[in-house]
Structures are given as C-alpha cells and as structure tokens.
Design an enzyme around this catalytic site. Structure first.
Site, PDB file in Angstrom:
ATOM      1  N   ASP A 127      -8.893  -5.730   2.013  1.00 48.42           N
ATOM      2  CA  ASP A 127      -7.587  -6.217   1.859  1.00 48.42           C
ATOM      3  C   ASP A 127      -7.624  -7.991   2.101  1.00 48.42           C
ATOM      4  O   ASP A 127      -6.692  -8.525   2.014  1.00 48.42           O
ATOM      5  CB  ASP A 127      -7.024  -5.612   2.567  1.00 48.42           C
ATOM      6  N   ASP A 140       0.654  -0.781  -0.156  1.00 47.97           N
ATOM      7  CA  ASP A 140       0.383  -0.184   0.086  1.00 47.97           C
ATOM      8  C   ASP A 140       1.052   1.266   0.057  1.00 47.97           C
ATOM      9  O   ASP A 140       2.012   1.180   0.398  1.00 47.97           O
ATOM     10  CB  ASP A 140      -0.791   0.571   1.077  1.00 47.97           C
ATOM     11  N   ASP A 170      -4.270  -2.930   5.210  1.00 51.32           N
ATOM     12  CA  ASP A 170      -5.341  -2.528   5.786  1.00 51.32           C
ATOM     13  C   ASP A 170      -6.589  -2.231   6.046  1.00 51.32           C
ATOM     14  O   ASP A 170      -7.419  -2.446   7.300  1.00 51.32           O
ATOM     15  CB  ASP A 170      -4.274  -0.820   6.445  1.00 51.32           C
TER      16      ASP A 170
END
Length: 1168
Positions: A786, A462, A782
């Site tokens: 996901d 990310d 997070d």
C-alpha cells in the site's frame, strides 16, 4: 552448543567482554555482500551457528533476557539508537527571531531615538528651531525623552522572546512526538524460547529476531532460517529490484531495509551507530557540521535570509522525522540537493497564507512609506516654506529627532500592517490540534496532513480492520459435500478429513499467528498475528483439536519450501517431507483462486474424487456466492502429494496445480458498530467514501451495504480489479485518464484489487480535472504494497495495529486504533484548523485596517499618530501572540461536518468574513476619529492633538488608545464565528485558553493605562472615562449583531481574498454558492420557498423561449447557475448540450435538453 569450538577462541582471547568477536569485526563483516560474506562467515567464524555461539546466544531459544547480560552487550556492542540531531538552543532561536527585518528597522529607529533624546541644544535657540516643550514641567518630561526609545527596545525584546519561546516549545513538542513514534515501534524477538514484542531501542547484539512480510529491519543481522525471503534494499543501495535472501546465497540483512515477501529468523550482529544505516548517519552528521561551517562563511557574502519565510516553512511544514532512520537520511540528502530540485508542492493552506501575507505586506509597506513621506513633507513645508525659518546647523539634531519620530511612526504602521502572527497562529493551531488528535487515536507524522484532511473530498478505505472489527471467526464450512451453516461438531467429520484440516491449517500458517487465552476471565481469546490465520486456528480449536501439538511435531526448520502469501499469489503454500518419502504441499487462499487450481475434491467418505469445471461452477453458485452475500470471506484449504521424483520448486505455476480441495470455510468479520454512523457523517460533510479491498465482490458489496457506503436507491458501481483495469486501459495496457474519469465518480467498491489498482485509482482521482475543484484524497493502508498509494494520496493513514512498518513509513497519520471513526475525527480537526486560521485572520485584518488608517490619517492631519509606537507594539502583541493563542485553540464542533469541503481554490477570506472585517472597521474608525477630533469636547479635557516633541501623555490620547484596545478585545469575541452566526458566545466556556486570554489582556490593559505612564504614553483615567471606554467596546458586540443581520448576497461589492493557486479562476456565478451565511439561512422559510417557486417558473419560461427562438443558450444556463445546481454535459458530437439536474439537489427544476446545431458549443468546451 553452549561451548564454542576451541579454534576460534584462542586467537580471540583478548576480545571485548568475553564475546568471540569485536564490534569492528562485526561491522566489517556486515559491509560484505553475498558470496564474500558467506565465505567470511564460513572461513572466519565456522558458519552461522558458530557465530551464534561466539555471541553466546542460541539460534532457537534466543538470549536468556538476564538484565546483567543485556547491559554488558550494550556496553560492548552499543545501544540500538541513532542519536538525533542536536536541537537548536534557546539562544539560537532568539538570534533567529532577531533576524526579522521589521524588528531590525524598529531597533535601529529606537537606538537613534535614544541617542538623540540625550542631546540638549542651548535653551535660547529652542524658539528658533520650532515647537519644543519649554515649560519647567515640560523640561523634566523632555529629560525623560529617552523613555520612548527604551520602551520600543523593551517591546522588541518581549516580541523576540515570545517568538523564540514559541519556536522552542514547538521543537520540544515535536521531539516528544518523535520519541512517542519510536516507542510505538516494536519488533518480534525470541528470548528464552518465547516470542515477545520488544521496543526497537531495546534490541541488543545476539538477539534472535523473527522477521516477516512488511517488517522494517531495526538492526543488521545474519539469516539463520528463511522461507521465500525477499528484501527491498533500495533505501540503502538505490536498486529497486527485490533481493532474494537465503542461507546458501546471501544471508546478510541490513537495518532500514524492508521485507517484501516471506519470513525467517536472524541473529542481530550490529545495532545503532554500528549498523549500516547508523554508519551512514554518523558520516552525515560529521558532513553536516562541515557544511554548516561552510554556510556560515558563505553567508557573510550571501543574501540574508528572510526570517518570516523560514518561520512559515518551519511552522507549517515541519515534518517529523520518519520512523526509520533511512528516510531521515534521504531527507537530509534531499536538503542538500534542494537547490536543484523543485520544491514540494505547498499544502493548500500554506499556499493561500503565503500569498495573502505577501499582499498584506506590500500594502503595509506602501502605507508606511506614504505616511513617512507625508509627515516629512508637511514638517518641511510648514517650517521652511510657510514660517520661512532658516535651517540652522545647531538645530539639525532637533530636526533629525523629528524625522526619527516620523520614521518610527512609519515603521510602526508597517509592524501593525504585516501579519507576522500568521505563521505563529498556524503553528499554534496545528501543534494544538496534533496534541489533541493523539487523544482521538490519530498520531500525526507530517504536520500539514492535519490541515489537508479538512479539505478531503474522498476517502479510499480498506475493509478489513478499518470498517470491520478485524476479529475474524469461521462461522460456516463446506466439508465433504455438506454445507454446514454453523461449525460442525468433530464427531460429524471423518477422522481422516479432520486430520487433513488440522494439518493443512496448523502447518500452512505463519507460526507467529497464535490464539492466546483471554486477558480477562469470560473475555474472548486473544488473536495474535494474521487475523485470517487466527480465524482458521480458532476453527481448529472449535473442532476440539490442538494446533500447537502439530506445530511442535513439525517445527519451521522441517519446512522444505514455503510460498508465502503476497498480493499477486493471493495464496500461501507450505511443502513438508513425508516420513515415508515424497512431499506433501498444503495450500490455502481465496476460494475462487484455489478452486481453479483444484482437479479433485474430498467427498463424504474422505476419498478424493474428480472435480470438473461444471462442479466448480455449481460450488461457486451454491456455496461460495451465498456465503459471500452474507458478507463472509471464503477461504479454501487444499493439498497435493508429490510421490515421485522431486519437482522443480521454482516453477511455481507447475507446482500450484492439480490440488485436492479439503474444505471451504466462511469467515465473518463483523462491521464495527460505530462505522455506519461515521460514514453517514462523511456523506453529510460532502466526502465520498470508497471501499478498496482484496475480498470477493459479493462479500465487499454486502459489507459496503451494511456500512452505508451503498444504499438500495443508488446507482453506484462495484467493480472487480480485472474489470476495472479493462475499463480504464487502452489496447497497449496504459491507463487513460479520460476512461478513468468516466468510472471513478460512480465507483464505490473496488473488490479483488491489487495494490497497483489502489494506486491507479488514487492517482486517477487526484489527477482528474472533471470537477471545478481538484479532489483531495485520503487513503488508508496496512500492507507493504500500500506504500505507493499512501505516498501518492494527499493524506495517507496507516494502521497502527495491523499496519506494517513500511505502510507506517509512507503514511502521514497513523491510526492507533485502526478505526474508521478516527478518520472522521481527523476531518473535523482539519476543518477546525482551517476555520481557526480564518477566525484569526478576520480579527487580525480588522485591527490592521483600523490601525493603519488611524496612524496614516492621524499622521497626515495632526503630524502625529494618535497611537504611539509602544502602544502599537502592545496592540501587535495582543493581536499576534495572544489572539493566535485564543482563536487557534478553539475545539472542533460537530457542526463542522454540516458543510461541504472548502476545496483548494476557496479563498481564506470569504465574502461573509470580508463583510465582518469592513463592517467592524467602519465602526472602529468612526469611533476613533470622533474621539481624536472631538473627544476633548465630549470629555471636557485638554486636546492631545499637535502636541510638541517630548510633551507628556494626555488623557485625550489615552482614551483613544484605551477605547481602541477594548474594541479589539470585544471584537475578538465576535471573531469566534466566521459564517455569520448570531450567537458569538456559543461554546465559549469550552475554550479555557480563550477566556483566560481575554481576561488577561483586559487586566494588562488596566495596568498599562493606570501605571504605564510615559513609556506607554498613557496617563490615569477616571472611573467615568473607563466606563465610557468599556461602553464603546461592548458596542462592538451589538454592532456585530447588526452586521450579521445584513445578508452577504445583497452586498455585491464585497470581494474575497487569499485564493489558492487555482488552475482556472472560479467563475463569478459560482461565487458564494458553497459559502455558508447563517444570517441568510435565518430568513423565513416561506420567503425562500416563494423565491424558489418564482425562480423555477422563470427558468421554465426561459427554456420554452429558448426552444422557440434558438437564442443564446449560455445566458439561460448562466442565470440558472445562481439558483440551481446543474451539471451541463456536452454530447459526444458537441452539436448539442443538455442540462442535467442533479438528483440530490432539492432545487432541481425541469430538465431541459436543447438540440440545435446552430447554437451548440462547437469547440467542445464546457459551458460556464
């Protein structure tokens, strides 16, 4: 509100602890769903508010937090903990360790030996029965014949206790880790009107919990107030559809379920074993005990379990119970179905180790069987054929004693050959790494993730919080037609527009997001909650306005409708009622998405003017793109008024249109200063880093360039989610692996991506077959969505700070500091685990080879093993327990990142290691055989060969044993390096465990030789003899230098061992290419350049010849493969092939393209 209404209380005056309802009533209430639950709450309790007053709590203020009150609630309603399964006791572990087949055989042999040693035949028959000790002193020794059997039993007890203790400490360690994970989990609770983060275990019935997107509910409760709340109840019901929760339809919230959308508040009604998850767990516990009893009964008829196998599985794949009890429940359920369900794919290392252990075990079994057979045949032929002795009944016990002795020797060979230290080494190495990784901010939830990380070839990360600091601030703004490069002063902005901005931000953001004063004076204000919202609230504060005052005026209860942020909408909207009538909706979200829904914009005078497509394009070009190119995240704030009749709020597409744009802000999230270096280290280590983000492509590209993921010279791809999907899907919208295979090798940035895109990318990379090796992918995440990508990845990293409970649940490792550099540390530890196991194997296999050959040859030639059973067990203890401790706890070094990942098919024992194993084995065998067959002459002592049964220990064989152990001890130092490095002492002082094990073993050896006596078949040695033994041992270090000077490539006969389960075997030409041999690197550079030049000229001549003759192209490529890294690509028609040099390789020769229909690879297969 404090006095409950009369009607409910009279009937319930007997209720526990003066509360208006009992545990059982609440339990029964929580078992109801939707309509039934609503009617029960309304009829029996008079609504949720009355239920709150019965539980003596306020729906707004929460509990007072008075310790006495909390304690009383715990006594009445229970604690919020589900007691874990009972750990195995030490005695159970001892019993498990005793199930080892080899140990059982040894025990039986030792007991037979013990029993027979007490049998004394009549003296005069001793001559008739063959060689038996007959001198007076020997008679005394013969009486001590029981010592050997007792010593073997004693050794077995030591081995069992050591194994059991290791298993026990391992279990204790993981329980500690589990409780650490549980303590990490906190939840937002309102007490005394304050929102606080409370450890889940401290939640009590009556607490008011604030729930939001991504939470995992820690207890059962009833909804008091909710905005657009959707829950995933699949963990309890198995239904995958998200369930909408609202006060008027279904207010029941259950523990262990996930909040997928929205936010709200609930009153806790059941905790721990009384919650729905707890009830199932209790049932499961009772059921399990019942199952175990059944198992015990069934086991008597069933096949005994192979302990080693169980130990390996425990040792390597011991998965720590997940955060929520529910998944633990699923695991238990799965265990029961385990018979039908195919096993989960083993971790790479586990697979290789299992295969290797089986191969070694088979070889050991064969050797031990042959040894016993030869010993018995030799004895029988010698006694009954050559010396023609008759078999006398009274001699039978003596012959049996001989056979038992032979049998013990055979079993000892097997014990030494079977590497039962392997599971132990893996466990110690992983457990040690896990403990140390804690300090490096990696909280490992699944043990084998640690080792898989060492093989990682790709990391999909990310952006926000991982590569950047997640400390967001608004640095630019576009208000009323003016682009401000820094925050404008409030005087510049019209009061009317300022009012819009303040209300639009303060109301339309989660009330859990706040800005608190700094902890230390002079520090930055603390951001709590969603960081993007905190940046916007900071913007309000910078404009000298107070967002809290607005929130006090419009509390959450006054919200009419909330469209919470999710990955599909990429925006959030809140509807409030206007005092004058009608409604106003505030929206915020990604600028290009919100601007598409705007048809008006506020100008300099604060008037709403039309906003056409052309204006939007101009704005994107002049405002948004310049902001994005500076790495800023652009957020648009807008509003819409509904003056006439109330619209249908469920028709979202109609509601979220015709907005009026208030402002666009640019939010900066600076790159973490340590990230560019960490990414450079990843590249050096052969790991590709890809950024997957929901941000604008320009912002993503700018950040990727700052991080070093993209560099100016690369021709890598940056794609947006839509474009990515267009390129990889066919007309039907299905993902095609072939199309994906063309994209992912060059893809470095995926922007504006949805969680589905992330999952597709990860799955595509893992399933791809275009490289020699399958890619090993690590993913960071997070958000709740996901979860699938984290589960699919080989290693899933969840964010400890910003991560939702759902993401943590799906992950293998939790990054407690959300920092990318911690991932690089995890790679180092993973590679270190792999190398530690290889070091241990190199050491153990050298001992195995030598001990087995010595025992076998000795037995064949002298009818007795030069190394006795107890001595072999001591050697086994050194190499199994102590060596695994010493070599498995080597700390990682930076040099681990200087090589490419090993890959899944890379053998555990490389050719360099095989060279070391065989080289040291040769030295040790030569020394041992010289000592066994000529040692007595060299030291001028009595020979120990062909000693009769029960004869006392000799100095001769003591020297052999002592030298053997000392050679192992110094070879342990050699084993610290497995890539042919010259300096084996490098960093030895950093590993205290290693130093103490070596010193401890040496001291123990002195004690055994000097004071071990008969049990260890040892006798005292003189100082000169000791020095000679030491000298020969130290010779190992010198011999190690000789071995490392021999280039591995020159020894063509060496083979690798311990391959992974490869789909296709590695081609012979590629062997050794990825293997490091430092000895070879140390050849003079000039020499290498000279060879490279020759090689290049030869290649070019070959290419020219091929052009001229059209001869077999495959031969050329094969010859090149050894010296050069080339990609061989086939054209689409398969009628020509091209050799494409890889840019990064320094050894690239001239590219050659060959086009000849007659010799192309017609079948379309890749050329080897």
């Amino acid at each position: 509100m404090t006095n409950p209404p009369e009607h409910g209380l009279r009937a319930n005056s007997i209720h526990e602890g003066d509360f208006g309802c009992t545990v059982m009533e609440l339990r029964r209430l929580m078992e109801l769903r939707s309509g039934d639950a609503l009617s029960q709450i309304t009829v029996h309790y008079g609504g949720v508010e009355n239920l709150c007053s019965r539980l003596k709590t306020s729906p707004v203020e929460g509990l007072s937090g008075n310790p006495a009150d909390l304690e009383r609630r715990r006594q009445v309603f229970g604690h919020n903990v589900i007691p874990p399964k009972k750990p195995k006791t030490f005695l159970e572990l001892v019993w498990e360790a005793l199930q080892d087949v080899t140990l059982i055989i040894l025990e039986i042999a030792a007991i037979i030996s013990l029993v027979l040693s007490f049998y004394r035949p009549a003296g005069e028959e001793s001559e008739v029965c063959g060689q038996i000790a007959s001198t007076p002193e020997d008679e005394k020794e013969a009486e001590a014949g029981w010592i050997e059997g007792a010593a073997i039993l004693f050794s077995v007890i030591v081995v069992v206790l050591v194994t059991a203790f290791n298993d026990w400490s391992k279990e204790k360690q993981f329980r500690g880790l589990q409780s650490r994970i549980e303590q990490e989990q906190k939840f937002s609770i309102i007490r005394n009107g304050q929102l606080i983060q409370l450890p889940v275990a401290e939640i009590v019935v009556g607490d008011i919990a604030q729930i939001k997107y991504g939470d995992l509910l820690p207890a059962d409760g009833i909804l008091i107030q909710g905005n657009d709340l959707k829950i995933d109840e699949s963990s309890l019901t198995g239904e995958s559809d998200h369930v909408k929760k609202s006060l008027d339809k279904d207010p029941m919230l259950l523990s262990g379920t996930h909040v997928m959308e929205g936010s709200g508040r609930m009153v806790v009604t059941a905790v721990g074993v009384n919650s729905q998850t707890g009830i199932i767990f209790t049932l499961l516990g009772a059921h399990e005990d019942h199952e175990e009893e059944k198992k015990k009964k069934g086991k008597k008829q069933g096949v005994p379990e192979n302990r080693n196998k169980a130990k390996t599985q425990d040792g390597v794949a011991l998965e720590i119970q997940p955060l929520n009890s529910q998944e633990g429940l699923d695991n238990e359920e799965k265990e029961k179905k385990a018979i039908k369900v195919p096993k989960k794919e083993k971790s790479v290392l586990q697979g290789k180790l299992t295969r290797l252990a089986v191969q070694i075990g088979k070889a050991g079994l064969l050797m031990s069987a042959v040894t016993v057979l030869i010993l018995i045949l030799y004895f029988v032929i010698d006694n009954f054929v050559i010396q023609r002795r008759p078999w006398l009944p009274e001699c039978t016990p003596i012959y049996i004693q001989y056979f038992v002795k032979f049998f013990i020797i055979g079993v000892t060979v097997l014990v030494v050959a079977v590497p039962e230290g392997l599971p132990l080494a893996v466990t110690i190495s992983l457990a040690y790494s896990v403990k140390k990784m804690m300090k490096d901010n990696n909280l490992v939830r699944h043990l084998d993730a640690c080792e898989t990380m060492g093989n990682a070839t790709a990391i999909c990360s990310d952006k926000t919080g991982t590569l950047t600091m997640n400390r967001m601030t608004v640095v630019q703004a576009y208000i009323g037609g003016t682009h401000y490069r820094e925050i404008p002063s409030p005087d510049v902005v019209l009061p009317k527009v300022l009012d819009f901005i303040v209300n639009g931000i303060s109301i339309n953001s989660a009330y859990t997001s706040k800005i608190l004063p700094p902890e230390k004076e002079g520090g930055l204000p603390r951001q709590v909650g969603n960081k993007t919202e905190c940046a916007l609230l900071g913007f309000v504060t910078d404009l000298k306005q107070d967002y809290q005052a607005v929130r006090n005026e419009v509390p959450e209860e006054k919200f009419y409708k909330v469209y919470t942020f999710n990955s599909v909408r990429k925006s959030m909207s809140t509807v409030v009622k206007n005092p004058s009538g009608g409604f106003r909706m505030y929206s915020k979200g990604a600028s290009e998405i919100i601007l598409r829904k705007c048809n008006r914009i506020l100008d300099q005078k604060g008037e709403a003017i039309p906003f056409k497509n052309k204006d939007r394009e101009d704005m994107v070009r002049t405002v948004i793109e310049p902001m994005a190119c500076e790495g800023l995240r652009t957020i648009c704030i807008a509003y819409r008024d509904f003056d006439d009749a109330e619209p249908s709020w469920d028709n979202e597409s109609e509601i979220l249109t015709q907005l009026t744009c208030i402002a666009v802000v640019g939010i900066e999230d600076p790159v973490r200063p340590e990230v560019p270096d960490a990414i450079a280290r990843c590249k050096r280590a052969g790991i590709t880093v890809r950024m997957v983000t929901g941000d604008n492509i320009n912002t993503a590209r700018a950040i990727a360039t700052k991080c070093g993921i993209l560099t100016a010279t690369d021709d890598f791809m940056c794609l947006e989610g839509k474009e990515f999907n267009r390129l990889i899907r066919n007309e039907k919208g299905e993902v095609e692996q072939e199309k994906l295979d063309k994209i992912w090798p060059k893809l470095r940035v995926l922007a504006r991506s949805s969680p589905t895109d992330k999952h597709t990318l990860v799955k595509g990379i893992i399933d791809s077959t275009i490289g020699e090796q399958r890619q090993v992918v690590a993913v960071t995440g997070d958000g709740t969505n996901d979860g699938p990508a984290l589960k699919k990845a080989d290693v899933g990293f969840a964010m400890g700070i910003a991560g939702t409970d759902v993401a943590k649940e799906a992950s293998d490792i939790i990054l407690t500091d959300d920092n990318f550099t911690s991932i690089v540390k995890a790679v180092m530890w993973g590679r270190n685990v792999y190398d530690s196991i290889s070091k241990f194997l190199q050491f153990q296999l050298t001992v195995n080879v030598v001990a087995v050959i010595v025992a076998f040859t000795g037995a064949c030639i002298t009818q007795d093993s030069p190394l006795k059973a107890v001595q072999m067990l001591w050697v086994n203890l050194i190499m199994d327990t102590f060596a695994s401790l010493a070599l498995a706890t080597e700390p990682p070094t930076e040099s681990l990142l200087n090589r490419r990942p090993y890959g899944r098919n890379k053998p555990l024992i490389s050719r360099t290691m095989m060279k070391n194993i065989l080289g040291h084995a040769v030295y040790q065998l030569v020394v041992i055989f010289i000592l066994v067959f000529a040692g007595e002459k060299f030291f001028d002592i009595d020979s120990g060969r062909k000693a009769p049964l029960h004869s006392p220990p000799t100095q001769h064989y003591t020297i052999v044993f002592n030298t053997f152990v000392l050679m192992q001890l110094f070879n342990e130092i050699n084993s610290r390096k497995i890539h042919g490095e010259k300096n084996v002492f490098a960093g030895i002082y950093r590993n205290l465990i290693f130093c103490s094990v070596v010193v401890g073993t040496f001291v123990s050896q002195i004690l055994i030789v000097e004071f071990g006596g008969k049990p260890f078949s040892c006798t005292k040695l003189s100082l000169a003899q000791w020095l000679w033994c030491l000298f020969i041992g130290i010779g190992e270090l010198l011999w190690g230098q000789v071995i490392s000077a021999i280039p591995t490539q020159s020894l063509k006969f060496l083979k690798e061992a311990g391959h992974g389960t490869a789909k296709e075997e590695i081609t012979r030409d590629a062997e050794g290419l990825d293997e490091i041999d430092h000895a070879e690197m140390e050849l003079r550079r000039g020499q290498i350049l000279w060879f490279r030049g020759l090689n290049r000229i030869q290649t070019q001549i070959d290419v020219i010849n091929t052009f001229q003759t059209g001869a077999s192209f495959q031969g050329v490529v094969r010859r090149q493969n050894l010296g050069q890294h080339h990609d061989v690509k086939l054209g689409p028609s398969s009628s020509y092939a091209a050799v494409v040099p890889v840019k990064s390789s320094p050894r690239t020769s001239a590219a050659a393209a060959v086009s000849s229909p007659s010799m192309g690879n017609q079948s379309g297969q890749s050329i080897p």
